[in-house]
Design a protein around this motif. Structure first.
Motif, PDB file in Angstrom:
ATOM      1  N   UNK A  39      24.412   5.104   1.053  1.00  0.00           N
ATOM      2  CA  UNK A  39      23.768   4.215   2.017  1.00  0.00           C
ATOM      3  C   UNK A  39      23.418   2.881   1.356  1.00  0.00           C
ATOM      4  N   UNK A  40      22.827   2.942   0.174  1.00  0.00           N
ATOM      5  CA  UNK A  40      22.497   1.729  -0.569  1.00  0.00           C
ATOM      6  C   UNK A  40      23.749   0.917  -0.869  1.00  0.00           C
ATOM      7  N   UNK A  41      24.781   1.592  -1.329  1.00  0.00           N
ATOM      8  CA  UNK A  41      26.055   0.940  -1.649  1.00  0.00           C
ATOM      9  C   UNK A  41      26.588   0.179  -0.431  1.00  0.00           C
ATOM     10  N   UNK A  99       0.836  -1.208   0.000  1.00  0.00           N
ATOM     11  CA  UNK A  99       0.000   0.000   0.000  1.00  0.00           C
ATOM     12  C   UNK A  99       0.871   1.259   0.000  1.00  0.00           C
ATOM     13  N   UNK A 100       1.945   1.247   0.765  1.00  0.00           N
ATOM     14  CA  UNK A 100       2.868   2.392   0.770  1.00  0.00           C
ATOM     15  C   UNK A 100       3.491   2.592  -0.602  1.00  0.00           C
ATOM     16  N   UNK A 101       3.856   1.490  -1.246  1.00  0.00           N
ATOM     17  CA  UNK A 101       4.453   1.585  -2.571  1.00  0.00           C
ATOM     18  C   UNK A 101       3.450   2.163  -3.574  1.00  0.00           C
ATOM     19  N   UNK A 102       2.210   1.705  -3.497  1.00  0.00           N
ATOM     20  CA  UNK A 102       1.170   2.234  -4.384  1.00  0.00           C
ATOM     21  C   UNK A 102       0.950   3.723  -4.115  1.00  0.00           C
ATOM     22  N   UNK A 103       0.920   4.109  -2.852  1.00  0.00           N
ATOM     23  CA  UNK A 103       0.739   5.521  -2.499  1.00  0.00           C
ATOM     24  C   UNK A 103       1.919   6.347  -3.002  1.00  0.00           C
ATOM     25  N   UNK A 104       3.123   5.827  -2.842  1.00  0.00           N
ATOM     26  CA  UNK A 104       4.314   6.549  -3.295  1.00  0.00           C
ATOM     27  C   UNK A 104       4.304   6.770  -4.792  1.00  0.00           C
ATOM     28  N   UNK A 105       3.924   5.762  -5.535  1.00  0.00           N
ATOM     29  CA  UNK A 105       3.860   5.887  -6.996  1.00  0.00           C
ATOM     30  C   UNK A 105       2.730   6.833  -7.414  1.00  0.00           C
ATOM     31  N   UNK A 115      16.650  -3.303   2.305  1.00  0.00           N
ATOM     32  CA  UNK A 115      17.369  -3.846   1.155  1.00  0.00           C
ATOM     33  C   UNK A 115      16.583  -3.722  -0.152  1.00  0.00           C
ATOM     34  N   UNK A 116      15.477  -2.991  -0.154  1.00  0.00           N
ATOM     35  CA  UNK A 116      14.691  -2.804  -1.377  1.00  0.00           C
ATOM     36  C   UNK A 116      15.421  -1.838  -2.304  1.00  0.00           C
ATOM     37  N   UNK A 117      16.234  -2.385  -3.171  1.00  0.00           N
ATOM     38  CA  UNK A 117      17.042  -1.582  -4.090  1.00  0.00           C
ATOM     39  C   UNK A 117      16.166  -0.723  -4.998  1.00  0.00           C
ATOM     40  N   UNK A 118      15.032  -1.268  -5.424  1.00  0.00           N
ATOM     41  CA  UNK A 118      14.129  -0.505  -6.286  1.00  0.00           C
ATOM     42  C   UNK A 118      13.587   0.734  -5.584  1.00  0.00           C
ATOM     43  N   UNK A 119      13.332   0.627  -4.303  1.00  0.00           N
ATOM     44  CA  UNK A 119      12.815   1.768  -3.545  1.00  0.00           C
ATOM     45  C   UNK A 119      13.924   2.783  -3.300  1.00  0.00           C
ATOM     46  N   UNK A 120      15.138   2.322  -3.030  1.00  0.00           N
ATOM     47  CA  UNK A 120      16.275   3.247  -2.925  1.00  0.00           C
ATOM     48  C   UNK A 120      16.400   4.033  -4.226  1.00  0.00           C
ATOM     49  N   UNK A 179       8.937   2.666   3.681  1.00  0.00           N
ATOM     50  CA  UNK A 179       9.222   1.316   3.178  1.00  0.00           C
ATOM     51  C   UNK A 179      10.657   0.918   3.509  1.00  0.00           C
ATOM     52  N   UNK A 180      11.601   1.836   3.295  1.00  0.00           N
ATOM     53  CA  UNK A 180      13.007   1.505   3.544  1.00  0.00           C
ATOM     54  C   UNK A 180      13.289   1.261   5.022  1.00  0.00           C
ATOM     55  N   UNK A 181      12.513   1.876   5.910  1.00  0.00           N
ATOM     56  CA  UNK A 181      12.681   1.584   7.337  1.00  0.00           C
ATOM     57  C   UNK A 181      12.254   0.155   7.645  1.00  0.00           C
TER      58      UNK A 181
END
Length: 102
Positions: free
Chosen positions: A76-78, A19-25, A49-54, A43-45
């Motif tokens: 941070x992702x790296x 739901x957060x991902x849908x709201x973000x998009x 490790x969600x690279x797509x969200x980073x 989502x990242x919290x």
């Protein structure tokens, strides 16, 4: 003692993330970039490790003109990917960050 609750909790967390991902998009599509940034940050919290969200967060920072925040998010992702999985970020993310610095 409450082992029965673990799968329910995990399922609810995954639904919340969807739901957060849908709201973000949705927010991004409608030009509400700070709201989108917030949604993806939550989502990242929950799933760091969600690279797509980073990648979404990095692109949003770039769009908002926050190049230093985009670079901080990339670093941070790296670090996370190297420590947790022994790998580097996707080449598309690296390319976005390289293009940002030109």
């Amino acid at each position: 003692a409450f082992e029965w609750a673990v799968p329910i909790r995990r399922r609810l967390e995954q639904e919340y993330i969807r739901e957060l991902e849908a709201a973000g998009r949705h927010n991004r599509k409608n030009g509400l970039l700070p709201d989108s940034l917030h949604d993806f940050g939550v989502i990242l919290k929950l799933d760091p490790l969600r690279e797509d969200i980073h990648h979404e967060v990095i692109r949003l920072h770039i769009e908002l003109g926050n190049k230093s925040e985009a670079l901080r998010q990339y670093r941070l992702l790296e670090k996370l990917l190297e420590q947790e999985l022994g790998m580097r970020p996707d080449s598309r993310i690296e390319e976005d960050v390289r293009n940002m610095t030109r």
